[in-house]
Write an enzyme that holds these catalytic residues in place. Structure first.
Site, PDB file in Angstrom:
ATOM      1  N   LYS A 319      40.679  93.677 123.961  1.00 36.39           N
ATOM      2  CA  LYS A 319      39.788  93.287 122.867  1.00 36.39           C
ATOM      3  C   LYS A 319      39.642  91.766 122.792  1.00 36.39           C
ATOM      4  O   LYS A 319      38.553  91.248 122.527  1.00 36.39           O
ATOM      5  CB  LYS A 319      40.337  93.830 121.547  1.00 36.39           C
ATOM      6  CG  LYS A 319      39.508  93.491 120.320  1.00 36.39           C
ATOM      7  CD  LYS A 319      38.148  94.162 120.378  1.00 36.39           C
ATOM      8  CE  LYS A 319      37.336  93.835 119.130  1.00 36.39           C
ATOM      9  NZ  LYS A 319      35.946  94.337 119.234  1.00 36.39           N
ATOM     10  N   GLU A 320      40.727  91.052 123.061  1.00 40.22           N
ATOM     11  CA  GLU A 320      40.704  89.598 122.951  1.00 40.22           C
ATOM     12  C   GLU A 320      40.030  88.929 124.147  1.00 40.22           C
ATOM     13  O   GLU A 320      39.240  88.004 123.977  1.00 40.22           O
ATOM     14  CB  GLU A 320      42.130  89.062 122.804  1.00 40.22           C
ATOM     15  CG  GLU A 320      42.759  89.334 121.446  1.00 40.22           C
ATOM     16  CD  GLU A 320      42.101  88.530 120.334  1.00 40.22           C
ATOM     17  OE1 GLU A 320      41.537  87.458 120.620  1.00 40.22           O
ATOM     18  OE2 GLU A 320      42.143  88.980 119.168  1.00 40.22           O
TER      19      GLU A 320
END
Length: 466
Positions: A319-320
């Protein structure tokens, strides 16, 4: 002949007929859930907030590739869920009978596997409007076991996926061509059977033409030219007593046909065979490999320090940074876990582009957040959501929402109550509240962030071994 002997013979005949009928009666019995499926139509699904679909783990249905959830059925279902205004939950099953069972017991709402509709399947479920048409082919090697015609399959063994229409089709073929054909069902995926052909564990299998062509594109060993059946319409299964849902799905099918969305997806997964091959054969694909990323080993080490399932930490890393160790955000966050310069310095990261250092710094920050919330939220599962939210927006903003939940008499140890107030931190009447110390925040973005990390984690749990 004495009457007693006649009577005995008659009794024996009657008993034999009654006994011989029993197996047929047993065969006619159908599971109770076929006859009286769970009552659950679209209104109830909408109220519940999510729709559940049964899918297969394959390159044409649902899989993980380099951390990303992909698949033809997956993308169609995601689009459908958005159209219906509900969330999507997926259930992976190889056994088609399990899919029908879950459907009629109300544990699933759609069996999103491309079924060819026949009379036997109509007894179990209703079917949507056709989504595609598919033909079936023989998958074999170009070696001494190769056959050029269906007749040459006589005295051969063909392996097929359990519960598919292939058994019926091959049986009809065997009878019409007077073949002595052995058919063996296996409770596995179509791609696994294709791989068994490649590995010479079996000689022949029968699959849908699309998946056969994708696998044959870069496997010169395979021949998929022998056709078993011409194209037939395929559809998804739904409960017989869900007319609202059936109508909604059929409306959606008409829309994606009209707008061309379905054609775009079809091209992506089937006609662009080079990309399909790389996605399905990669070591970082849940179809053929057992890894999520090139950093699985250090992610597992970090997860051990946190006491987390490593797949949850992997979902956060994806996600990052999408597993890009040199990623830089518009705000200046860098590395696998996208740390800001002040955080990098605080948690001992000298080289943020070094994946080992970057991940270690991120894990140390997560451990700090865990300590911050430990007494406030004792339950581990609940606390992880507070940690993720704090990682995204800062623990000050999450603590504001935690205080507001307390102020209004809600259980502030439960994420859903705190999330309610965090979503509203962009409203003046909320961020100007005296209980709020950190001011304005786009809290709805953070709530979505937590939901998306957990959604990806759920996919990883289903498709990637622990």
């Amino acid at each position: 002949m004495p009457k007693t002997r006649i009577s005995c013979l008659l009794l024996l005949v009657i008993a034999f007929e009654l006994t011989s009928c029993k197996p047929n009666e047993e065969e006619k019995k159908v599971p109770e859930y076929w006859e009286s499926p769970a009552v659950l139509d679209f209104d109830a699904i909408k109220k519940r907030g999510f729709i559940r679909a049964v899918v297969d783990n394959s390159s044409t249905s649902y899989y993980i590739y380099r951390g990303r959830t992909m698949g033809y059925e997956f993308e169609l279902l995601r689009n459908l869920a958005n159209q219906l205004g509900v969330n999507l939950r997926l259930i992976v099953k190889h056994d088609l009978e399990d899919g029908f069972r879950l459907l009629n017991k109300g544990k699933a709402d759609i069996v999103a596997i491309n079924f060819e509709v026949n009379e036997e399947r109509k007894k179990r479920a209703n079917f949507t409007a056709p989504l595609n048409s598919m033909k079936t082919v023989v998958v074999q090697r170009k070696d001494q076991s190769h056959v050029d015609s269906l007749i040459q399959l006589s005295n051969k063994k063909v392996y097929i996926k359990k519960g598919t229409i292939y058994k019926e089709r091959l049986s009809v073929l065997s009878d019409s061509l007077s073949l002595s054909l052995a058919i063996e069902e296996k409770n596995t995926s179509l791609e696994d059977l294709i791989n068994q052909v490649i590995e010479e564990k079996i000689d022949y299998t029968v699959v849908d033409n699309d998946i056969a062509l994708v696998n044959a594109t870069y496997n010169d060993l395979l021949d998929v030219s022998l056709t078993v059946s011409q194209p037939n319409p395929v559809a998804w299964a739904i409960r017989k007593n869900a007319p609202q849902l059936e109508a909604k799905i059929n409306e959606w099918i008409e829309r994606i046909d009209r707008t061309g969305y379905k054609a775009i997806l079809y091209h992506k997964y089937f006609l662009n065979k080079k990309n399909s091959y790389h996605r399905s054969s990669s070591a970082f694909s849940s179809v053929s490999g057992d890894r999520i990323s090139a950093y699985d080993d250090i992610i597992k080490q970090g997860a051990d320090k946190l006491g987390w399932d490593w797949r949850l930490l992997a979902a956060l890393v994806y996600k990052e940074s999408r597993f890009n160790h040199s990623a830089v955000s518009y705000a200046g966050a860098v590395g696998l876990l996208q740390l800001m310069p002040v955080t990098l310095q605080r948690f001992g990261v000298n080289d943020p582009n070094n994946p080992n250092e970057s991940l270690r710094g991120g894990v140390n920050y997560l451990k700090y957040l865990d300590g911050f919330w430990l007494d406030r939220v004792p339950d581990n599962n609940e606390r992880i959501k507070f940690i993720l939210a704090s990682y995204n927006v800062g623990h000050g903003h999450v603590q504001d929402a935690w205080r507001l939940a307390y102020k209004y008499g809600k259980d502030n140890k439960r994420w859903k109550n705190v999330a309610y107030y965090l979503e509203r931190k962009s409203k003046p009447e909320v961020y100007r509240d005296p209980w709020v110390k950190s001011g304005y925040a786009k809290g709805h973005v953070t709530v979505r962030y937590v939901r998306e990390v957990y959604g990806l984690y759920e996919s990883y749990k289903v498709l990637v071994a622990s």
